[in-house]
Design a protein around this motif. Sequence first.
Motif, mmCIF file in Angstrom:
data_model
loop_
_atom_site.group_PDB
_atom_site.id
_atom_site.type_symbol
_atom_site.label_atom_id
_atom_site.label_comp_id
_atom_site.label_asym_id
_atom_site.label_seq_id
_atom_site.Cartn_x
_atom_site.Cartn_y
_atom_site.Cartn_z
ATOM 1 N N LYS A 182 0.832 -1.197 0.000
ATOM 2 C CA LYS A 182 0.000 0.000 0.000
ATOM 3 C C LYS A 182 0.874 1.257 0.000
ATOM 4 O O LYS A 182 0.546 2.262 -0.655
ATOM 5 C CB LYS A 182 -0.926 0.006 1.214
ATOM 6 C CG LYS A 182 -1.993 -1.080 1.181
ATOM 7 C CD LYS A 182 -2.878 -0.995 2.410
ATOM 8 C CE LYS A 182 -3.965 -2.073 2.380
ATOM 9 N NZ LYS A 182 -4.822 -2.030 3.593
ATOM 10 N N LYS A 186 0.964 4.437 -2.635
ATOM 11 C CA LYS A 186 0.964 5.846 -2.232
ATOM 12 C C LYS A 186 2.168 6.578 -2.826
ATOM 13 O O LYS A 186 2.053 7.687 -3.348
ATOM 14 C CB LYS A 186 1.003 5.954 -0.704
ATOM 15 C CG LYS A 186 -0.258 5.495 -0.003
ATOM 16 C CD LYS A 186 -1.315 6.579 -0.058
ATOM 17 C CE LYS A 186 -2.524 6.183 0.775
ATOM 18 N NZ LYS A 186 -3.615 7.176 0.639
ATOM 19 N N ARG A 189 1.808 7.413 -6.547
ATOM 20 C CA ARG A 189 0.959 8.574 -6.785
ATOM 21 C C ARG A 189 1.690 9.866 -6.415
ATOM 22 O O ARG A 189 1.588 10.882 -7.118
ATOM 23 C CB ARG A 189 -0.342 8.451 -5.992
ATOM 24 C CG ARG A 189 -1.358 9.536 -6.330
ATOM 25 C CD ARG A 189 -2.730 9.209 -5.817
ATOM 26 N NE ARG A 189 -2.804 9.286 -4.368
ATOM 27 C CZ ARG A 189 -3.933 9.113 -3.672
ATOM 28 N NH1 ARG A 189 -5.066 8.825 -4.316
ATOM 29 N NH2 ARG A 189 -3.935 9.190 -2.366
ATOM 30 N N MET A 190 2.445 9.814 -5.348
ATOM 31 C CA MET A 190 3.199 10.992 -4.925
ATOM 32 C C MET A 190 4.302 11.325 -5.924
ATOM 33 O O MET A 190 4.542 12.501 -6.229
ATOM 34 C CB MET A 190 3.793 10.756 -3.535
ATOM 35 C CG MET A 190 2.734 10.628 -2.441
ATOM 36 S SD MET A 190 3.431 10.031 -0.901
ATOM 37 C CE MET A 190 4.439 11.403 -0.436
ATOM 38 N N TYR A 193 3.127 13.205 -8.841
ATOM 39 C CA TYR A 193 3.008 14.627 -8.503
ATOM 40 C C TYR A 193 4.377 15.300 -8.574
ATOM 41 O O TYR A 193 4.523 16.411 -9.114
ATOM 42 C CB TYR A 193 2.424 14.770 -7.099
ATOM 43 C CG TYR A 193 2.278 16.193 -6.632
ATOM 44 C CD1 TYR A 193 1.144 16.929 -6.939
ATOM 45 C CD2 TYR A 193 3.276 16.810 -5.875
ATOM 46 C CE1 TYR A 193 1.001 18.241 -6.514
ATOM 47 C CE2 TYR A 193 3.144 18.117 -5.446
ATOM 48 C CZ TYR A 193 2.005 18.824 -5.764
ATOM 49 O OH TYR A 193 1.871 20.126 -5.339
ATOM 50 N N ASN A 210 -3.489 17.441 -1.200
ATOM 51 C CA ASN A 210 -3.647 15.997 -1.414
ATOM 52 C C ASN A 210 -2.300 15.285 -1.328
ATOM 53 O O ASN A 210 -2.195 14.173 -0.792
ATOM 54 C CB ASN A 210 -4.287 15.727 -2.777
ATOM 55 C CG ASN A 210 -5.744 16.155 -2.818
ATOM 56 O OD1 ASN A 210 -6.409 16.265 -1.782
ATOM 57 N ND2 ASN A 210 -6.254 16.410 -4.015
ATOM 58 N N PHE A 211 -1.264 15.920 -1.858
ATOM 59 C CA PHE A 211 0.082 15.360 -1.778
ATOM 60 C C PHE A 211 0.534 15.250 -0.322
ATOM 61 O O PHE A 211 1.115 14.230 0.089
ATOM 62 C CB PHE A 211 1.032 16.246 -2.575
ATOM 63 C CG PHE A 211 2.479 15.849 -2.475
ATOM 64 C CD1 PHE A 211 2.970 14.789 -3.201
ATOM 65 C CD2 PHE A 211 3.345 16.557 -1.650
ATOM 66 C CE1 PHE A 211 4.309 14.422 -3.116
ATOM 67 C CE2 PHE A 211 4.670 16.196 -1.550
ATOM 68 C CZ PHE A 211 5.160 15.130 -2.297
ATOM 69 N N GLN A 213 -1.413 15.002 2.310
ATOM 70 C CA GLN A 213 -2.204 13.956 2.957
ATOM 71 C C GLN A 213 -1.683 12.572 2.598
ATOM 72 O O GLN A 213 -1.635 11.679 3.456
ATOM 73 C CB GLN A 213 -3.674 14.112 2.564
ATOM 74 C CG GLN A 213 -4.335 15.345 3.172
ATOM 75 C CD GLN A 213 -5.741 15.571 2.654
ATOM 76 O OE1 GLN A 213 -6.056 15.208 1.527
ATOM 77 N NE2 GLN A 213 -6.576 16.196 3.477
ATOM 78 N N ASP A 214 -1.283 12.383 1.336
ATOM 79 C CA ASP A 214 -0.702 11.091 0.952
ATOM 80 C C ASP A 214 0.585 10.829 1.721
ATOM 81 O O ASP A 214 0.847 9.704 2.167
ATOM 82 C CB ASP A 214 -0.414 11.071 -0.557
ATOM 83 C CG ASP A 214 -1.666 10.899 -1.387
ATOM 84 O OD1 ASP A 214 -2.690 10.460 -0.820
ATOM 85 O OD2 ASP A 214 -1.627 11.189 -2.601
ATOM 86 N N TYR A 215 1.394 11.871 1.877
ATOM 87 C CA TYR A 215 2.641 11.716 2.612
ATOM 88 C C TYR A 215 2.371 11.337 4.063
ATOM 89 O O TYR A 215 3.028 10.438 4.620
ATOM 90 C CB TYR A 215 3.456 13.002 2.532
ATOM 91 C CG TYR A 215 4.741 12.955 3.321
ATOM 92 C CD1 TYR A 215 5.876 12.358 2.793
ATOM 93 C CD2 TYR A 215 4.809 13.498 4.601
ATOM 94 C CE1 TYR A 215 7.056 12.293 3.516
ATOM 95 C CE2 TYR A 215 5.982 13.447 5.332
ATOM 96 C CZ TYR A 215 7.102 12.847 4.783
ATOM 97 O OH TYR A 215 8.260 12.774 5.501
ATOM 98 N N GLU A 217 -0.319 9.873 5.279
ATOM 99 C CA GLU A 217 -0.839 8.509 5.319
ATOM 100 C C GLU A 217 0.296 7.504 5.173
ATOM 101 O O GLU A 217 0.292 6.448 5.808
ATOM 102 C CB GLU A 217 -1.865 8.308 4.199
ATOM 103 C CG GLU A 217 -3.180 9.034 4.426
ATOM 104 C CD GLU A 217 -3.910 8.536 5.672
ATOM 105 O OE1 GLU A 217 -3.924 7.301 5.887
ATOM 106 O OE2 GLU A 217 -4.429 9.371 6.417
ATOM 107 N N LEU A 218 1.272 7.816 4.346
ATOM 108 C CA LEU A 218 2.421 6.934 4.182
ATOM 109 C C LEU A 218 3.225 6.845 5.471
ATOM 110 O O LEU A 218 3.666 5.754 5.873
ATOM 111 C CB LEU A 218 3.295 7.451 3.038
ATOM 112 C CG LEU A 218 4.493 6.597 2.631
ATOM 113 C CD1 LEU A 218 4.049 5.228 2.170
ATOM 114 C CD2 LEU A 218 5.304 7.286 1.561
#
Length: 340
Positions: A182, A186, A189-190, A193, A210-211, A213-215, A217-218
């Motif tokens: 997972k 992530k 996708r990052m 960007y 959004n970037f 938030q992905d970071y 979450e990672l």
Amino acid sequence: MLCIVLILLSPLSWRMGNNELPDAFWFKQVFLVAFLISVFYCNVSIFVPKVLLKGRNYKYLLLVVSGAVLFYFSIIYFEQFIKYPMKMHEFFNPGEPYEQRKRWLPGDVFQILLYMVSIGLSTSLALVQKWRRDEEKRQDLERQRINTELSYLKAQINPHFFFNTLNNIYSLTNLNVEKAQKALLKLSRMMRYVLYENQKDETLLKKEVNFIQDYIELMKMRLTPNVILNLKIEEPKEDQIIAPMLLLPFLENSFKHGISNQKECEISIRLEVMGDTLFFETRNQIFPIHSDSPEAKENGIGMVNTQRRLELLYPNKHKLKFGKDEAKNEYWVNLTINLA
């Protein structure tokens, strides 16, 4: 325009009764206008740029003096050619015989002054044009320098971020393969960007959030239960823009120094948007990094570069404050940016 006002329009206001000035008078006035305009544009286009601005000051002075002599004797010759003195004598003293007299000194002084005014105005105009061209060139060079420096700074930030994240995923593979998979999704996708949005000067604030938030979450995938993460991230409007990857180094710094595997710790991240103003804040406790860790050898490249990017991209439109609360052993960053 000055020549037309002083030499052509001004005589029209003179009170001459029912008499009109002789044609010779108007011939001379038109000659003066044409000569002064020629002097003006020759000085702007040739003498100043090719002589004065090349450092040949004495040669330029000689040209100006020579021009004044040529101007004066050209007027005398032209007056004799059109019989100007005789025509003017007949107009002002009708019936009296014409006699050759000395020239009227105030008139000659006035005409020389017109020549000097033409030289002065044209020289000033040429110098202003030169200054404006130099200023435009300086600004263009400054823009190129800033763009080159920003590209260099972003080129430093990207590997810094990429290797840190890969190091996190590598650690995660030893603990949970499914979470590592997972995390790779992530990261992909990052990195899209990073590769596409980071090449632009600006991106939508929504994409940047959004970037982030992905970071986060990672990062959460590798956090232990003793890490408390307080998040307050507000969704921005669609039309607001920001420089890409501007906030990432602050987040990296919080997770790098604010996590402990043994002690309970807390990281706070806040992002709010009020009108055109962005408020961003991070708070984290400070834990020492092992001396043999690769992160211990880093000198805060991301933080230093981000400060420089802020200075270049948002001069006088941002406030960055950071420091350490000794009582709480806490490091904090407070950033405000005017996005208008």
